[in-house]
Design an enzyme around this catalytic site. Structure first.
Site, mmCIF file in Angstrom:
data_model
loop_
_atom_site.group_PDB
_atom_site.id
_atom_site.type_symbol
_atom_site.label_atom_id
_atom_site.label_comp_id
_atom_site.label_asym_id
_atom_site.label_seq_id
_atom_site.Cartn_x
_atom_site.Cartn_y
_atom_site.Cartn_z
ATOM 1 N N GLU A 80 0.802 -1.222 0.000
ATOM 2 C CA GLU A 80 0.000 0.000 0.000
ATOM 3 C C GLU A 80 0.842 1.282 0.000
ATOM 4 O O GLU A 80 0.359 2.330 0.417
ATOM 5 C CB GLU A 80 -0.942 -0.013 1.197
ATOM 6 C CG GLU A 80 -1.988 -1.116 1.120
ATOM 7 C CD GLU A 80 -3.116 -0.866 2.096
ATOM 8 O OE1 GLU A 80 -4.186 -0.449 1.650
ATOM 9 O OE2 GLU A 80 -2.904 -1.088 3.307
ATOM 10 N N HIS A 101 -4.728 0.906 10.385
ATOM 11 C CA HIS A 101 -6.034 0.252 10.445
ATOM 12 C C HIS A 101 -6.636 0.332 11.846
ATOM 13 O O HIS A 101 -7.390 -0.545 12.240
ATOM 14 C CB HIS A 101 -5.888 -1.221 10.033
ATOM 15 C CG HIS A 101 -5.180 -1.424 8.722
ATOM 16 N ND1 HIS A 101 -4.385 -2.505 8.469
ATOM 17 C CD2 HIS A 101 -5.142 -0.667 7.591
ATOM 18 C CE1 HIS A 101 -3.879 -2.421 7.236
ATOM 19 N NE2 HIS A 101 -4.327 -1.315 6.688
ATOM 20 N N HIS A 170 -11.558 -0.247 6.272
ATOM 21 C CA HIS A 170 -10.127 -0.494 6.113
ATOM 22 C C HIS A 170 -9.284 0.238 7.160
ATOM 23 O O HIS A 170 -8.574 -0.392 7.937
ATOM 24 C CB HIS A 170 -9.747 -0.081 4.681
ATOM 25 C CG HIS A 170 -8.308 -0.252 4.333
ATOM 26 N ND1 HIS A 170 -7.833 -0.016 3.073
ATOM 27 C CD2 HIS A 170 -7.231 -0.602 5.064
ATOM 28 C CE1 HIS A 170 -6.529 -0.241 3.038
ATOM 29 N NE2 HIS A 170 -6.143 -0.596 4.239
HETATM 30 ZN ZN ZN Z 1 -4.176 -0.711 4.771
#
Ligand code: ZN
Length: 261
Positions: A80, A101, A170
């Site tokens: 990411e 998160h 998320h």
């Molecule tokens: Zn993430």
């Protein structure tokens, strides 16, 4: 003692930021923090694919604003990393980015009924508006992770000029003018979310911080003020890396009371 501001100091600060975010439960095995390269604004520094608690200076890699590594050393990178790349590209004012998160933030990205906004003084830095980005709006059914630069750019567009964007189902992405600022924001974001959640349970209308109160808090902020440094020093020591700290007076930054007046 001579000023030691430079790449080594910045990398050391990034290691400290990783450890703090882990110790404060903002990140766990997943989540990451990055800083814009001090000598080249079109590059940024971030750890390779490793739990933040375990990051050392040797694990820091340099990436471009397309999310690709400058020196391919065969090390696995965060999937990411495009979150960071796209935010740095879209926001020249942003010097550091966190993606995490943190569980307490998640309900506010899922339920429309209550927006996540500052309700406690230490939550003021998240800013008055916290937009919610839903990856499904533009990319349909995905695994919810930001795995390419197009998704990153779409998230950065949703973030706009704000400090934090929630990511539906998320986590969140936060953007700050300094590493200390983005860490502070990311530590207090889940705490603000918890206070708001508990206040909702008590019932009745919610009293958010006003724009004037948020502005008043921001006016007193500077990354190396006595007040801000106090928190950074506390968190670093708590995370077991107080020995890695470079004090403001040793990096050529004014550690003054003047700016705090
Ligand atoms: Zn993430």
């Amino acid at each position: 003692m001579p000023a030691t501001t430079g790449l080594d100091t910045v990398i050391q600060d990034l290691v400290i930021a990783n450890r703090i975010l882990a110790k404060e439960d903002v990140v766990d095995a997943y989540g990451h923090v990055s800083i814009r390269h001090p000598d080249n604004p079109s590059h940024f520094l971030i750890a390779c694919s490793l739990a933040p608690e375990l990051v050392t200076a040797d694990d820091i890699v340099e990436l471009g604003l397309d999310g690709q590594p400058l020196n391919e050393e065969g090390r696995a990178l965060y999937l990411e990393r495009f979150i960071h790349a796209a935010i740095f590209a879209a926001r020249p004012d942003v010097m550091a980015v966190v993606h995490a998160h943190a569980e307490d933030t998640l309900p506010f990205g899922i339920a429309d009924a209550t927006p996540l906004r500052p309700v406690i003084h230490s939550g003021s830095f998240i800013g008055k508006e916290v937009p919610v980005w839903d990856i499904a709006d533009n990319f349909g059914d995905t695994n919810l992770l930001v795995t390419n630069i197009e998704q990153g750019r779409n998230l950065a567009k949703c973030l706009g000029g704000n400090n934090v964007a929630l990511m539906r189902g998320h986590g969140f992405a936060s953007a700050g003018r300094s590493l200390i600022e983005v860490v502070r924001m990311s530590v207090y974001l889940p705490r603000n979310a918890r206070a708001l959640m508990r206040a909702k349970q008590l019932g009745g209308p919610i009293k958010y911080l006003s724009q004037g109160e948020i502005d008043a808090r921001n006016r007193g902020y500077s990354p190396y003020s006595t007040e801000t440094w106090r928190a950074w020093q506390y968190w670093a020591n708590k995370a077991g890396c107080g020995h890695l700290l470079t004090r403001p007076e040793d990096r050529g930054e004014p550690h003054d009371r003047e700016r705090n007046r």
